[in-house]
Design an enzyme around this catalytic site. Structure first.
Site, PDB file in Angstrom:
ATOM      1  N   ASP A 106     -17.580   6.787  -1.860  1.00  0.00           N
ATOM      2  CA  ASP A 106     -16.216   6.747  -1.247  1.00  0.00           C
ATOM      3  C   ASP A 106     -16.030   8.055  -0.468  1.00  0.00           C
ATOM      4  OD1 ASP A 106     -13.875   5.910  -0.020  1.00  0.00           O
ATOM      5  OD2 ASP A 106     -12.743   5.923  -2.137  1.00  0.00           O
ATOM      6  N   ARG A 152     -13.171  -8.998   2.592  1.00  0.00           N
ATOM      7  CA  ARG A 152     -11.983  -8.693   2.594  1.00  0.00           C
ATOM      8  C   ARG A 152     -10.920 -10.176   2.780  1.00  0.00           C
ATOM      9  NH1 ARG A 152     -10.052  -3.593   1.848  1.00  0.00           N
ATOM     10  NH2 ARG A 152      -8.115  -4.375   1.236  1.00  0.00           N
ATOM     11  N   HIS A 167      -7.648   0.067  -6.380  1.00  0.00           N
ATOM     12  CA  HIS A 167      -7.889  -0.749  -4.956  1.00  0.00           C
ATOM     13  C   HIS A 167      -8.407  -2.277  -5.396  1.00  0.00           C
ATOM     14  CE1 HIS A 167      -7.779  -1.743  -1.106  1.00  0.00           C
ATOM     15  NE2 HIS A 167      -8.651  -0.894  -0.708  1.00  0.00           N
ATOM     16  N   GLN A 176     -10.029  -4.621  -2.861  1.00  0.00           N
ATOM     17  CA  GLN A 176     -11.442  -4.176  -2.374  1.00  0.00           C
ATOM     18  C   GLN A 176     -12.637  -4.483  -3.234  1.00  0.00           C
ATOM     19  OE1 GLN A 176     -12.372  -2.396   0.536  1.00  0.00           O
ATOM     20  NE2 GLN A 176     -14.405  -3.162   0.188  1.00  0.00           N
ATOM     21  N   ARG A 209       0.844  -1.258   0.106  1.00  0.00           N
ATOM     22  CA  ARG A 209      -0.117  -0.009   0.130  1.00  0.00           C
ATOM     23  C   ARG A 209       0.895   1.316   0.194  1.00  0.00           C
ATOM     24  NH1 ARG A 209      -5.152   1.552   3.484  1.00  0.00           N
ATOM     25  NH2 ARG A 209      -5.977   0.030   1.955  1.00  0.00           N
TER      26      ARG A 209
END
Ligand code: CP
Ligand code: NVA
Length: 299
Positions: A218, A286, A130, A133, A103
């Site tokens: 988001d 996840r 991402h 996700q 990350r």
């Protein structure tokens, strides 16, 4: 050749679907208390130069549950954070572990690291995308509502890393993505060009939500954009996902948000905490989705 997972569409469509199906099986096995040692003696290095709750906990717990080990490497503690070249770090770290999860702020840095790594690299969020996700989001939709193929998804808010990955998902999984952003906050032009067949761009949230099966949003200011918070609050004020917006979607439409969320900004409390919200399932998934990904890359 070493397989990497830097963008969602690095893997073939069938492989992505297989990972999601496997994740659903792994979830059942985990809940039934079954023990696995599929990744015994394997080590995952996790390099973070940004904060994380879900990504860190899910990868670390996932490796433990598969009999392996995860190493948390904050950029404050490793030499990479003090300027050791990415190439040198990639050669050294990949010589000692079985996979590396990153990350880091710059997507280009992940690509550079991957080019010099002898083991699989997983993008755990960059400024551009991402993909982990999206594995969890697609798994969650499938569990609740069946295949997403042919459905309409509305992306409301910033044309950011999550939006880009939804654009890739639209192509891979065969859904239409209506994107509503304020002017000036559209997704990157290279993504708009590449995924033009699967997306519709709007500057009006109500229109984008018409007849949608899934509404996604988001934060308005992503990590690293904290100094733009006030400016963005003004620009995005008509882009809150609330009950007034949700009524435009299908009655059975679901809501998702990768989290962390800001109630009262991009989403109202009654939507994120309401019956249509799948945020807690997607967060838990996840764990299961990334276990399936690790097995795919390392198995
Ligand atoms: N959604 C997500 O990636 O959460 P974290 O930033 O907590 O890892
Ligand atoms: N767009 C957000 C996602 C966090 C998981 C960010 O990059 O901060």
């Amino acid at each position: 050749m070493t397989k990497h997972f830097i963008n969602l569409d690095d893997l073939a469509n069938d492989d992505l679907q297989q990972i999601i199906d496997q994740a659903i099986t792994l979830k059942k096995q985990h809940k039934a208390g079954e023990i696995s040692n599929a990744l015994k003696n394997k080590t995952l290095a996790m390099i973070f130069d940004k904060s994380s709750t879900r990504t860190r906990v899910s990868f670390e717990a996932g490796m433990t549950q598969l009999g392996g080990h995860a190493l948390f490497l904050s950029d404050r503690d490793i030499q990479l954070g003090r300027g050791e070249p990415i190439v040198d770090s990639a050669i050294v770290i990949s010589s000692m572990v079985d996979a590396v999860m990153m990350r880091v702020s710059s997507h280009d840095d992940i690509n550079t690291f991957a080019q010099h790594s002898s083991v699989p690299i997983i993008n755990a969020l960059s400024d551009e995308s991402h993909p982990c996700q999206l594995l969890a989001d697609m798994m969650t939709y499938q569990e609740h509502s069946g295949p997403i193929k042919g459905k309409t998804v509305a992306w409301i808010g910033d044309g950011n890393n999550m939006c880009h990955t939804y654009m890739q998902a639209a192509k891979v999984f065969g859904f239409t993505l209506n994107i509503a952003t304020p002017k000036g906050y559209e997704p990157k032009q290279s993504f708009v060009d590449k995924y033009a067949d699967c997306i519709n761009l709007h500057n009006d949230a109500q229109t984008a939500c018409q007849e949608a099966d899934l509404i996604v949003t988001d934060v308005w200011a992503s990590m690293g954009q904290e100094d733009e918070q006030k400016k963005r609050e003004l620009a995005f004020k008509d882009f809150q996902v609330n009950t007034k917006l949700m009524v435009n979607a299908k009655s059975e439409a679901m809501f998702m948000h990768c989290l962390p969320a800001h109630r009262g900004e991009e989403v109202s409390a009654n939507v994120i905490d309401g019956k249509q919200s799948l945020v807690w399932d997607a967060a838990e998934n996840r764990l299961h989705a990334q276990k399936a990904l690790l097995l795919f890359l390392l198995g």
